[in-house]
Design an enzyme around this catalytic site. Structure first.
Site, PDB file in Angstrom:
ATOM      1  N   ARG A   1      13.367 -60.724   6.066  1.00 46.04           N
ATOM      2  CA  ARG A   1      12.057 -60.062   6.088  1.00 46.04           C
ATOM      3  C   ARG A   1      12.097 -58.565   5.807  1.00 46.04           C
ATOM      4  O   ARG A   1      11.083 -57.875   5.943  1.00 46.04           O
ATOM      5  CB  ARG A   1      11.402 -60.287   7.461  1.00 46.04           C
ATOM      6  CG  ARG A   1      10.856 -61.652   7.662  1.00 46.04           C
ATOM      7  CD  ARG A   1       9.612 -61.870   6.832  1.00 46.04           C
ATOM      8  NE  ARG A   1       8.456 -61.167   7.365  1.00 46.04           N
ATOM      9  CZ  ARG A   1       7.553 -60.542   6.626  1.00 46.04           C
ATOM     10  NH1 ARG A   1       7.668 -60.489   5.317  1.00 46.04           N
ATOM     11  NH2 ARG A   1       6.536 -59.946   7.187  1.00 46.04           N
TER      12      ARG A   1
ATOM     13  N   ASP B   1       3.452 -65.137  12.754  1.00 45.66           N
ATOM     14  CA  ASP B   1       4.315 -64.029  13.186  1.00 45.66           C
ATOM     15  C   ASP B   1       4.318 -63.945  14.711  1.00 45.66           C
ATOM     16  O   ASP B   1       3.285 -63.675  15.315  1.00 45.66           O
ATOM     17  CB  ASP B   1       3.776 -62.713  12.571  1.00 45.66           C
ATOM     18  CG  ASP B   1       4.766 -61.563  12.696  1.00 45.66           C
ATOM     19  OD1 ASP B   1       5.708 -61.668  13.501  1.00 45.66           O
ATOM     20  OD2 ASP B   1       4.577 -60.560  11.972  1.00 45.66           O
TER      21      ASP B   1
ATOM     22  N   TYR C   1      -1.780 -58.601  18.640  1.00 45.46           N
ATOM     23  CA  TYR C   1      -1.344 -58.181  17.312  1.00 45.46           C
ATOM     24  C   TYR C   1      -1.834 -59.166  16.243  1.00 45.46           C
ATOM     25  O   TYR C   1      -1.784 -60.374  16.432  1.00 45.46           O
ATOM     26  CB  TYR C   1       0.206 -58.119  17.251  1.00 45.46           C
ATOM     27  CG  TYR C   1       0.680 -58.147  15.825  1.00 45.46           C
ATOM     28  CD1 TYR C   1       0.657 -56.990  15.052  1.00 45.46           C
ATOM     29  CD2 TYR C   1       1.041 -59.352  15.214  1.00 45.46           C
ATOM     30  CE1 TYR C   1       1.006 -57.031  13.719  1.00 45.46           C
ATOM     31  CE2 TYR C   1       1.397 -59.395  13.880  1.00 45.46           C
ATOM     32  CZ  TYR C   1       1.376 -58.229  13.141  1.00 45.46           C
ATOM     33  OH  TYR C   1       1.703 -58.274  11.826  1.00 45.46           O
TER      34      TYR C   1
ATOM     35  N   GLU D   1       7.897 -66.267  12.144  1.00 45.03           N
ATOM     36  CA  GLU D   1       8.519 -64.952  11.939  1.00 45.03           C
ATOM     37  C   GLU D   1       8.802 -64.243  13.263  1.00 45.03           C
ATOM     38  O   GLU D   1       8.009 -64.345  14.196  1.00 45.03           O
ATOM     39  CB  GLU D   1       7.549 -64.112  11.100  1.00 45.03           C
ATOM     40  CG  GLU D   1       7.971 -62.687  10.902  1.00 45.03           C
ATOM     41  CD  GLU D   1       6.915 -61.869  10.151  1.00 45.03           C
ATOM     42  OE1 GLU D   1       5.997 -62.472   9.570  1.00 45.03           O
ATOM     43  OE2 GLU D   1       7.018 -60.642  10.157  1.00 45.03           O
TER      44      GLU D   1
ATOM     45  N   GLU E   1      11.919 -57.517   9.675  1.00 47.82           N
ATOM     46  CA  GLU E   1      11.121 -56.390   9.166  1.00 47.82           C
ATOM     47  C   GLU E   1      11.496 -55.076   9.845  1.00 47.82           C
ATOM     48  O   GLU E   1      11.270 -54.010   9.285  1.00 47.82           O
ATOM     49  CB  GLU E   1       9.623 -56.665   9.312  1.00 47.82           C
ATOM     50  CG  GLU E   1       9.136 -56.645  10.737  1.00 47.82           C
ATOM     51  CD  GLU E   1       7.656 -57.038  10.863  1.00 47.82           C
ATOM     52  OE1 GLU E   1       7.195 -57.877  10.087  1.00 47.82           O
ATOM     53  OE2 GLU E   1       6.992 -56.497  11.743  1.00 47.82           O
TER      54      GLU E   1
ATOM     55  N   ARG F   1      -0.917 -66.583   6.304  1.00 47.21           N
ATOM     56  CA  ARG F   1      -0.432 -66.333   7.661  1.00 47.21           C
ATOM     57  C   ARG F   1      -1.593 -66.475   8.629  1.00 47.21           C
ATOM     58  O   ARG F   1      -2.681 -65.953   8.369  1.00 47.21           O
ATOM     59  CB  ARG F   1       0.170 -64.923   7.757  1.00 47.21           C
ATOM     60  CG  ARG F   1       0.871 -64.664   9.072  1.00 47.21           C
ATOM     61  CD  ARG F   1       1.374 -63.229   9.168  1.00 47.21           C
ATOM     62  NE  ARG F   1       0.359 -62.354   9.725  1.00 47.21           N
ATOM     63  CZ  ARG F   1       0.614 -61.163  10.309  1.00 47.21           C
ATOM     64  NH1 ARG F   1       1.867 -60.726  10.385  1.00 47.21           N
ATOM     65  NH2 ARG F   1      -0.358 -60.427  10.792  1.00 47.21           N
TER      66      ARG F   1
ATOM     67  N   GLU G   1       4.996 -61.007   1.183  1.00 48.65           N
ATOM     68  CA  GLU G   1       3.823 -60.635   1.978  1.00 48.65           C
ATOM     69  C   GLU G   1       2.972 -59.649   1.176  1.00 48.65           C
ATOM     70  O   GLU G   1       3.493 -58.719   0.573  1.00 48.65           O
ATOM     71  CB  GLU G   1       4.273 -59.981   3.292  1.00 48.65           C
ATOM     72  CG  GLU G   1       3.130 -59.622   4.221  1.00 48.65           C
ATOM     73  CD  GLU G   1       3.628 -58.974   5.522  1.00 48.65           C
ATOM     74  OE1 GLU G   1       4.699 -58.351   5.498  1.00 48.65           O
ATOM     75  OE2 GLU G   1       2.939 -59.110   6.537  1.00 48.65           O
TER      76      GLU G   1
ATOM     77  N   TRP H   1       5.634 -55.476  21.462  1.00 47.25           N
ATOM     78  CA  TRP H   1       4.255 -55.553  20.956  1.00 47.25           C
ATOM     79  C   TRP H   1       4.120 -56.529  19.820  1.00 47.25           C
ATOM     80  O   TRP H   1       4.717 -56.658  18.916  1.00 47.25           O
ATOM     81  CB  TRP H   1       3.813 -54.150  20.482  1.00 47.25           C
ATOM     82  CG  TRP H   1       2.539 -54.194  19.725  1.00 47.25           C
ATOM     83  CD1 TRP H   1       1.303 -54.469  20.209  1.00 47.25           C
ATOM     84  CD2 TRP H   1       2.359 -53.925  18.318  1.00 47.25           C
ATOM     85  NE1 TRP H   1       0.372 -54.416  19.208  1.00 47.25           N
ATOM     86  CE2 TRP H   1       1.006 -54.083  18.025  1.00 47.25           C
ATOM     87  CE3 TRP H   1       3.257 -53.591  17.298  1.00 47.25           C
ATOM     88  CZ2 TRP H   1       0.488 -53.914  16.757  1.00 47.25           C
ATOM     89  CZ3 TRP H   1       2.753 -53.414  16.028  1.00 47.25           C
ATOM     90  CH2 TRP H   1       1.366 -53.572  15.765  1.00 47.25           C
TER      91      TRP H   1
ATOM     92  N   HIS I   1       6.116 -61.724  16.293  1.00 46.59           N
ATOM     93  CA  HIS I   1       6.207 -60.276  16.548  1.00 46.59           C
ATOM     94  C   HIS I   1       7.121 -59.918  17.718  1.00 46.59           C
ATOM     95  O   HIS I   1       6.767 -59.078  18.549  1.00 46.59           O
ATOM     96  CB  HIS I   1       4.797 -59.687  16.722  1.00 46.59           C
ATOM     97  CG  HIS I   1       4.561 -58.464  15.904  1.00 46.59           C
ATOM     98  ND1 HIS I   1       4.314 -57.227  16.454  1.00 46.59           N
ATOM     99  CD2 HIS I   1       4.565 -58.266  14.572  1.00 46.59           C
ATOM    100  CE1 HIS I   1       4.156 -56.336  15.495  1.00 46.59           C
ATOM    101  NE2 HIS I   1       4.310 -56.940  14.335  1.00 46.59           N
TER     102      HIS I   1
HETATM  103  O1  EZ4 Z   1       3.406 -55.063  12.468  1.00 52.40           O
HETATM  104  O2  EZ4 Z   1       4.182 -53.348   9.449  1.00 52.40           O
HETATM  105  O3  EZ4 Z   1       4.629 -59.150   9.280  1.00 52.40           O
HETATM  106  N1  EZ4 Z   1       4.093 -58.100   9.329  1.00 52.40           N
HETATM  107  C1  EZ4 Z   1       4.093 -57.274  10.390  1.00 52.40           C
HETATM  108  C2  EZ4 Z   1       3.443 -55.936  10.226  1.00 52.40           C
HETATM  109  C3  EZ4 Z   1       3.979 -54.887  11.206  1.00 52.40           C
HETATM  110  C4  EZ4 Z   1       3.640 -53.530  10.717  1.00 52.40           C
HETATM  111  C5  EZ4 Z   1       4.168 -52.434  11.644  1.00 52.40           C
HETATM  112  O4  EZ4 Z   1       4.034 -51.196  11.044  1.00 52.40           O
HETATM  113  O5  EZ4 Z   1       4.609 -57.639  11.417  1.00 52.40           O
HETATM  114  O6  EZ4 Z   1       2.047 -56.059  10.366  1.00 52.40           O
HETATM  115 CO    CO Z   2       5.939 -59.274  10.982  1.00 50.34          CO
END
Ligand code: EZ4
Ligand code: CO
Length: 409
Positions: free
Chosen positions: A290, A217, A159, A243, A269, A147, A346, A409, A219
């Site tokens: 996920r 990702d 992030y 993702e 997730e 990743r 992951e 975030w 996010h």
């Molecule tokens: O930000 O699990 O793909 N993985 C992620 C993680 C999440 C954390 C949040 O607790 O996006 O790193």
């Molecule tokens: Co993620």
């Protein structure tokens, strides 16, 4: 067999973990993970105050019945706290059943469908040289899928970017929760991000060639049309997946993304039941599921979700950050090994203190994980070690845009 005790153990070696330990009258014990990053004590209370009293005296072999009882008798359904608590019970009961059978859990789920579980690791960098070093470090650690997360010019904190990748024995990866009394404030600008990211992937492809599977990702930070545009812009770099391109509480948003890009999409997730995926799976709007076993009601519910996904050639990409405990990771690995529609797993490695508290028996060889052959999940909890690391408040960060608006975030 009867359940005679259920204990909730909250421990904070490298980070907070919520573990449920169920004990039977025959002396067998089972472990389940109920860790919900930044909201750990809510799950601990849900278990201690509302679930543990219901478990005493029950037959631990009745996993499906216990799952349905906990889900339906609460009346209030779904949600991350409820589903993490149910997951902790469910996984602990599977651990007990497999120990009673004298088999590793994957055998009870149908046996191995593969010899190893392909894992991806988290590389990141503030600039290209740092990112390339991080990718090389992960290749050296054995990862064969990577990743890629990057800083963005004009944004201070993004992030997924580790501050100190691979130096001085500190964590090489990204641990987002911080032991601060308030959530850390980070900043965000989607246009800068979208301008910057394709060039980073172009550089990574030029350096590491066309074969290496690369993931990214988003996010939850883009709108549908932004996600569509980014997916299209990344097509030349052949991502394994993009993702969480949108928040996706609105599942229909993915229709728009899907119409515009062939970049494979992974989502979920933060989801916690099959209902969160109903449109996404039935309309084939995603390619990878996920969810974490820990946040989606355990093995029982994940199996049903992934079997549903399989009907549409959608594969697993089970969530495995460090905020899933070694118990939750082990549950994921047994499921990964058994299901037919496995995609990728992951895998962020836990820290040394976590491994003192949780004795794991999985292996990681040439990029492939295996849960091992011990009966049950194959994880033991050292309760004395756990007691040495009491709970510490920690929060995930949040984002504000330049004008002060709160953003995903
Ligand atoms: O930000 O699990 O793909 N993985 C992620 C993680 C999440 C954390 C949040 O607790 O996006 O790193
Ligand atoms: Co993620």
């Amino acid at each position: 067999m009867k359940i005679i005790a259920a204990d909730v153990i909250v421990s904070s070696p490298d980070r907070n973990f919520v573990t449920l330990k169920i004990t039977t009258d025959e002396g067998l014990t089972g472990l389940g993970d109920g860790t919900l990053n930044g909201r750990e004590l809510a799950v601990a209370s849900y278990l201690t105050d509302h679930v543990v009293p219901l478990l005493i005296g029950r037959d631990p072999h009745r996993i499906e019945d216990t799952w349905q009882f906990l889900y339906r008798s609460a009346y209030w359904r779904r949600g991350p706290v409820t589903m993490a608590a149910i997951a902790a019970v469910d996984v602990a009961l599977w651990d007990i059943k497999a120990k009673a059978a004298g088999m590793p859990l994957y055998q009870l789920l149908g046996g191995a469908s593969r010899t190893g579980i392909m894992a991806y690791g988290h590389a990141s960098g503030r600039d290209l040289p740092e990112l390339f070093d991080s990718i090389r470090l992960h290749l050296d650690l054995g990862y064969r899928s990577i990743r890629v997360q990057t800083s963005v010019p004009g944004i201070n904190a993004v992030y997924g970017v580790a501050a100190q990748p691979g130096v001085d024995g500190k964590r090489y990866d990204y641990e987002p929760a911080q032991r601060t009394p308030l959530p850390a404030e980070e900043d965000w600008d989607t246009r800068s991000y979208m301008r910057h990211l394709p060039g980073v992937f172009e550089a990574v492809r030029n350096e590491f060639g066309p074969e290496l599977p690369l993931l990214h990702d988003g996010h939850h930070r883009m709108t549908p049309i932004q996600a569509a545009k980014l997916g299209k812009a990344l097509e030349p770099y052949d991502l394994f997946w993009l993702e969480d391109c949108t928040p996706a509480e609105n599942q229909e948003a993915l229709r728009l993304v899907r119409q515009h890009t062939t970049t494979p999409l992974a989502i979920g997730e933060v989801f916690n039941t099959v209902w969160d995926y109903q449109t996404l799976i039935r309309e084939q709007l995603i390619d990878y599921v996920r969810s974490a076993v820990t946040h989606t009601g355990g093995i029982t519910a994940m199996r049903k979700l992934l079997d549903f996904a399989a009907q549409y050639q959608i594969k697993s990409g089970i969530h495995g950050p460090t905020d899933i405990s070694p118990v939750g990771m082990a549950a994921a690995l047994h499921l990964d090994l058994a299901i037919h529609n496995f995609g990728i797993q992951e895998y962020m490695q836990h820290g040394a203190l976590t491994n003192e508290v949780f004795r794991q028996s999985f292996s990681f060889t040439d990029g492939y994980l295996h849960p091992g052959e011990r009966p049950g999940l194959g994880v033991e909890l050292d309760e004395e070690a756990a007691a040495r690391f009491p709970y510490q408040p920690a929060y995930l960060p949040f984002n504000r845009l330049k004008d002060g608006t709160v953003h995903d975030w």
